[in-house]
Write a protein that holds these residues in place. Structure first.
Motif, short mmCIF file in Angstrom:
data_model
loop_
_atom_site.label_atom_id
_atom_site.label_comp_id
_atom_site.label_asym_id
_atom_site.label_seq_id
_atom_site.Cartn_x
_atom_site.Cartn_y
_atom_site.Cartn_z
N VAL A 30 0.85 -1.20 0.00
CA VAL A 30 0.00 0.00 0.00
C VAL A 30 0.88 1.24 0.00
N ASP A 31 0.40 2.27 -0.69
CA ASP A 31 1.06 3.58 -0.65
C ASP A 31 0.09 4.55 0.00
N VAL A 32 0.54 5.22 1.07
CA VAL A 32 -0.36 6.06 1.88
C VAL A 32 0.02 7.53 1.72
N TYR A 33 -0.99 8.38 1.44
CA TYR A 33 -0.76 9.83 1.30
C TYR A 33 -1.83 10.57 2.09
N ALA A 34 -1.40 11.37 3.08
CA ALA A 34 -2.35 12.18 3.86
C ALA A 34 -2.20 13.64 3.42
N HIS A 35 -3.36 14.29 3.22
CA HIS A 35 -3.36 15.66 2.69
C HIS A 35 -4.14 16.57 3.63
N ASP A 36 -3.64 17.79 3.82
CA ASP A 36 -4.33 18.79 4.64
C ASP A 36 -5.26 19.59 3.74
N LEU A 37 -6.56 19.46 3.96
CA LEU A 37 -7.54 20.16 3.12
C LEU A 37 -7.30 21.66 3.08
N ARG A 38 -6.72 22.19 4.16
CA ARG A 38 -6.49 23.64 4.21
C ARG A 38 -5.44 24.10 3.18
N ASP A 39 -4.70 23.13 2.62
CA ASP A 39 -3.72 23.51 1.58
C ASP A 39 -4.42 24.01 0.31
N TRP A 40 -5.73 23.79 0.23
CA TRP A 40 -6.51 24.23 -0.95
C TRP A 40 -7.44 25.38 -0.58
N THR A 41 -7.05 26.16 0.45
CA THR A 41 -7.77 27.39 0.77
C THR A 41 -6.87 28.57 0.35
N HIS A 42 -7.50 29.75 0.26
CA HIS A 42 -6.70 30.88 -0.26
C HIS A 42 -6.78 32.13 0.61
N ASP A 43 -7.44 32.02 1.75
CA ASP A 43 -7.52 33.18 2.63
C ASP A 43 -6.56 33.04 3.80
N ARG A 44 -6.36 34.13 4.48
CA ARG A 44 -5.35 34.19 5.57
C ARG A 44 -5.66 33.18 6.66
N HIS A 45 -6.98 32.96 6.90
CA HIS A 45 -7.36 32.04 7.99
C HIS A 45 -7.50 30.60 7.52
N ARG A 46 -7.24 30.39 6.22
CA ARG A 46 -7.34 29.03 5.67
C ARG A 46 -8.70 28.41 6.00
N THR A 47 -9.75 29.17 5.66
CA THR A 47 -11.12 28.82 6.03
C THR A 47 -11.67 27.64 5.22
N VAL A 48 -12.23 26.67 5.92
CA VAL A 48 -12.82 25.49 5.24
C VAL A 48 -14.31 25.34 5.52
N ASP A 49 -14.88 26.25 6.33
CA ASP A 49 -16.27 26.07 6.72
C ASP A 49 -17.04 27.38 6.62
N ASP A 50 -18.38 27.24 6.67
CA ASP A 50 -19.25 28.41 6.63
C ASP A 50 -20.58 28.01 7.28
N THR A 51 -21.45 29.00 7.49
CA THR A 51 -22.73 28.71 8.15
C THR A 51 -23.64 27.94 7.19
N PRO A 52 -24.54 27.11 7.74
CA PRO A 52 -25.41 26.29 6.88
C PRO A 52 -26.48 27.12 6.18
N CYS A 53 -26.66 26.91 4.87
CA CYS A 53 -27.78 27.54 4.16
C CYS A 53 -29.07 27.01 4.78
N GLY A 54 -30.04 27.89 4.96
CA GLY A 54 -31.30 27.45 5.58
C GLY A 54 -31.25 27.55 7.10
N GLY A 55 -30.09 27.99 7.64
CA GLY A 55 -29.99 28.15 9.10
C GLY A 55 -29.67 26.84 9.80
#
Ligand SMILES: Nc1c(O)cccc1[N+](=O)[O-]
Length: 239
Positions: A30-55
């Motif tokens: 097996v070849d194992v690769y772990a990736h940090d999702l935040r590496d694909w953000t572009h803001d200073r806070h490396r934001t990956v979340d937001d409030t839910p549509c519909g509340g």
């Protein structure tokens, strides 16, 4: 087999370098690769979340970082040979049968959600491109998909040909085809007597037929007691 893990906590997967899984990686199974999702953000806070549509309470993981990560890690062309696993409390039950099916694929990408979950369009997009499995380990709440991804990994990789030293041991495990999907019988080893508790005599008899019957009877007894859901009418009739 290539295994990729997308997570905001990629450090969870450092443990895959230990024990048999580490050995499998060394042996090239097996070849194992772990990736940090935040590496694909572009803001200073490396934001990956937001409030839910519909509340509603909590936060939802934004689709953008997932899409960009998919593009770089998997590609932009559909490929049903790539299996994408979303561990989720709303997924289909993860079973030994699913583990067995996944053990023969060449590539698995684990998408580990956090917060209240991942924007559903990420799963819909993945379904349009690859083979997707939304799977649940059980009816309880975890803080994210990482621990479930590790459990699924162990269940799958141990079935990969060449991983287990003695493949025969797989045949007699709980839920294996060799056990008719029954729970495994109780196990004993030496000493024969321990703190006033003895190994069942039949197991020391050397009578292979009697031993096999005892083990089968115990598997049936345990399964009926603990997992009546596993003993369908057909299986019950056979037992
Ligand atoms: N139960 C649960 C969860 O709460 C979060 C992610 C994954 C799972 N699961 O696979 O069972």
């Amino acid at each position: 087999m290539r295994l990729d893990y997308l997570s905001i906590f990629p450090g969870y997967f450092d443990v895959l370098g230990i024990s048999l899984l580490g050995k499998a990686a060394v042996n090239g199974l097996v070849d194992v690769y772990a990736h940090d999702l935040r590496d694909w953000t572009h803001d200073r806070h490396r934001t990956v979340d937001d409030t839910p549509c519909g509340g509603g309470a909590g936060m939802v993981m934004k689709p953008d970082p997932w899409g960009e990560a998919f593009d770089e890690i998997i590609g932009t062309e559909p490929d049903p040979s790539v299996h994408v696993v979303f561990p989720s409390p709303s997924g289909e039950p993860f079973t030994q049968s699913v583990a067995h099916d996944l053990s023969s694929v060449e590539r698995i990408v684990f998408c580990c959600g956090r917060y209240e979950g991942i924007d559903h369009r990420v799963i819909d997009y993945a379904r349009s491109m690859w083979t997707v499995h939304e799977v649940s380990l059980g009816d309880y709440v975890l803080n994210g998909g990482e621990v479930a991804a590790l459990a699924i990994t162990e269940a799958v990789v141990r079935l990969v040909p060449g991983f287990m030293g003695n493949p025969q041991s797989l045949a007699e495990e709980s839920f294996s085809a060799g056990q008719d999907g029954l729970l495994e019988y109780p196990l004993f080893t030496r000493p024969v007597s321990w703190r006033g508790l003895d190994v069942p005599e039949v197991l020391m008899s050397g009578h292979h037929g009697r031993i096999a019957k005892w083990r089968r009877d115990e598997s049936i007894r345990l399964t009926r007691e603990r997992r009546p859901d596993l003993t369908d009418s057909d299986v019950s009739a056979r037992h």
